[in-house]
Structures are given as structure tokens and as C-alpha cells.
Design a protein around this motif. Sequence first.
Motif, PDB file in Angstrom:
ATOM      1  N   GLY A   7      34.899  47.267  44.797  1.00 38.27           N
ATOM      2  CA  GLY A   7      33.930  48.321  44.512  1.00 38.27           C
ATOM      3  C   GLY A   7      34.371  49.195  43.353  1.00 38.27           C
ATOM      4  O   GLY A   7      35.194  48.802  42.525  1.00 38.27           O
ATOM      5  N   THR A   8      33.851  50.400  43.291  1.00 41.28           N
ATOM      6  CA  THR A   8      34.167  51.312  42.188  1.00 41.28           C
ATOM      7  C   THR A   8      35.239  52.316  42.589  1.00 41.28           C
ATOM      8  O   THR A   8      35.475  52.564  43.784  1.00 41.28           O
ATOM      9  CB  THR A   8      32.917  52.092  41.730  1.00 41.28           C
ATOM     10  N   LEU A   9      35.864  52.905  41.594  1.00 43.10           N
ATOM     11  CA  LEU A   9      36.826  53.971  41.854  1.00 43.10           C
ATOM     12  C   LEU A   9      36.135  55.141  42.541  1.00 43.10           C
ATOM     13  O   LEU A   9      36.742  55.839  43.369  1.00 43.10           O
ATOM     14  CB  LEU A   9      37.450  54.428  40.533  1.00 43.10           C
ATOM     15  N   SER A  10      34.874  55.361  42.237  1.00 45.34           N
ATOM     16  CA  SER A  10      34.111  56.419  42.896  1.00 45.34           C
ATOM     17  C   SER A  10      34.056  56.208  44.398  1.00 45.34           C
ATOM     18  O   SER A  10      34.138  57.166  45.177  1.00 45.34           O
ATOM     19  CB  SER A  10      32.693  56.475  42.309  1.00 45.34           C
ATOM     20  N   ASP A  11      33.924  54.947  44.842  1.00 43.06           N
ATOM     21  CA  ASP A  11      33.927  54.648  46.272  1.00 43.06           C
ATOM     22  C   ASP A  11      35.249  55.062  46.904  1.00 43.06           C
ATOM     23  O   ASP A  11      35.287  55.618  48.010  1.00 43.06           O
ATOM     24  CB  ASP A  11      33.702  53.149  46.510  1.00 43.06           C
ATOM     25  N   VAL A  12      36.344  54.788  46.195  1.00 41.37           N
ATOM     26  CA  VAL A  12      37.666  55.140  46.707  1.00 41.37           C
ATOM     27  C   VAL A  12      37.803  56.649  46.838  1.00 41.37           C
ATOM     28  O   VAL A  12      38.294  57.166  47.849  1.00 41.37           O
ATOM     29  CB  VAL A  12      38.763  54.585  45.779  1.00 41.37           C
ATOM     30  N   LEU A  13      37.341  57.391  45.815  1.00 38.21           N
ATOM     31  CA  LEU A  13      37.497  58.845  45.819  1.00 38.21           C
ATOM     32  C   LEU A  13      36.670  59.506  46.901  1.00 38.21           C
ATOM     33  O   LEU A  13      36.964  60.631  47.318  1.00 38.21           O
ATOM     34  CB  LEU A  13      37.118  59.414  44.445  1.00 38.21           C
ATOM     35  N   ARG A  14      35.611  58.850  47.347  1.00 40.29           N
ATOM     36  CA  ARG A  14      34.826  59.404  48.447  1.00 40.29           C
ATOM     37  C   ARG A  14      35.532  59.235  49.781  1.00 40.29           C
ATOM     38  O   ARG A  14      35.129  59.844  50.777  1.00 40.29           O
ATOM     39  CB  ARG A  14      33.447  58.753  48.497  1.00 40.29           C
ATOM     40  N   ALA A  15      36.575  58.398  49.807  1.00 37.57           N
ATOM     41  CA  ALA A  15      37.256  58.116  51.060  1.00 37.57           C
ATOM     42  C   ALA A  15      38.609  58.813  51.179  1.00 37.57           C
ATOM     43  O   ALA A  15      38.964  59.310  52.244  1.00 37.57           O
ATOM     44  CB  ALA A  15      37.444  56.604  51.224  1.00 37.57           C
ATOM     45  N   VAL A  16      39.387  58.844  50.097  1.00 39.46           N
ATOM     46  CA  VAL A  16      40.740  59.399  50.164  1.00 39.46           C
ATOM     47  C   VAL A  16      41.074  60.147  48.886  1.00 39.46           C
ATOM     48  O   VAL A  16      40.385  60.014  47.875  1.00 39.46           O
ATOM     49  CB  VAL A  16      41.800  58.295  50.362  1.00 39.46           C
TER      50      VAL A  16
END
Length: 228
Positions: A7-16
Motif C-alpha cells: 500500500g501507500t506510506l499514507s496507509d502506514v502513517l494512519r496506523a502507527v
Amino acid sequence: MEFMDGGTLSDVLRAVYLEEGQIGAVCRECLQGLRFLHSRQVIHRDVKSGNVLVGMDGSVKLADFGLCAQLSRERSKRSSRVGTPSWMAPQVVRGEAYGPKVDIWSLGIMGLEMVEGEAPYQREARLRVFELIERNGPPQTAEPQAPLGSPARLPAVLPAGRRGQALVCPGTAAASICDLRRSCLQPGCSDHLSQASAGRMERTRLRLRKTPCPATERSGEGHACSSV
């Protein structure tokens, strides 16, 4: 076309929240991509977390070249107001002539995005974002005194037992990003996303309080905009 299964880095930042080594690994990979583009006289003009793809193997790729501009000897600068507001450089906002260095500004904003969880002024209306970028110059972190990865910077983002697990840097860039992405997909992380969003809203409010201004209409996340 290569498939990026993380997925995108944005997806990661929404999680952790990312640990410092992980932020450095992402920036290094993006800089390598920008070096390739700039060596061929191409400006990306829309560097942000939503345009950075990650793979489950730890790879990081710069994506979405729809707003790229090709420079030449006859036209070594551009002046179009193109990009996503919160990540745009002041020269782009003012419609001044600019070159590849505007991508470095956007990457710096993405760095702040990785530290804070969202880009500066991301929740503001588009015209308000332009005003703040012109007036305030380079934005600062909301809590510069808190070390990256410390509990003070991780309010309600991960379950208490997993906060250290998701933010440990195993030693190599690829392993770090790979472990991070897998930790985001583990059960329990999604249960805390709404709490994380509330924390980000509070940090945005505190950041804007430092810069008094007239009340303006609030809007959602900025989208790409352009004017020739």
C-alpha cells in the motif's frame, strides 16, 4: 507495472508512528528516486506520503508522475501552481519560477508528516493553507522536545504491548520497513485508528494556536490542484 503489496506510506502513517531509522530509510529511498528524476531534468511536483508506495519486502517506491514537468535548455523553470497544498513549496504557492528544488521542500514536509502523523495545515482549507505557507515559512514540529519513538509521541496509536514492537528498527532499511508494514497489518492495530486521528487533530489545533489568525472555513485533506 510493478505491484506494491504494502500500500501507500499514507496507509502506514494512519496506523502507527515511525521510528527515526524508518523515517530515514523512507527518505533515503525517495531521495534516490528524486535524484534519478532530477538528473533527467524532471520535476515530480507532488511528493507526499500518498504517492510513496511500500512493499511487504521492505521496498519503497516513488509513484504518481501525473504532475511531472520536463525541463529543457529553453525552459529551465516552471511557474504553474501544481501539487497538493500542504506539501507545496512557497515558490509554487506564489506562482514564481521554480526548479527541481521544490521536490526537496515537499520531501521535507513529508518528513514532518512522518514525524507528526499528518502534514502541516493538512486540515485547513486550500486558500488558508497557501496563506500559512507564505506567512510562516518552513514549518516546525509541534513537539520538538519529545524524541522520536518515545511514549510521549505515541498517544493511543498502538496497544500498550505493541508500541515497541512496531517501532523497532531491525538494522537494515528493508527489514525495518518490511517489519513496520507487517505490524500495521496485525490484528488490533485498526482498533486504535480513531484514537490516533483524535490525537492528530489535537496536535494540529495546538500548532495553529501558535499562529493567531482569523477564523476560516475548515475542510478535509487537500487534493491536487493546478492553475497555469
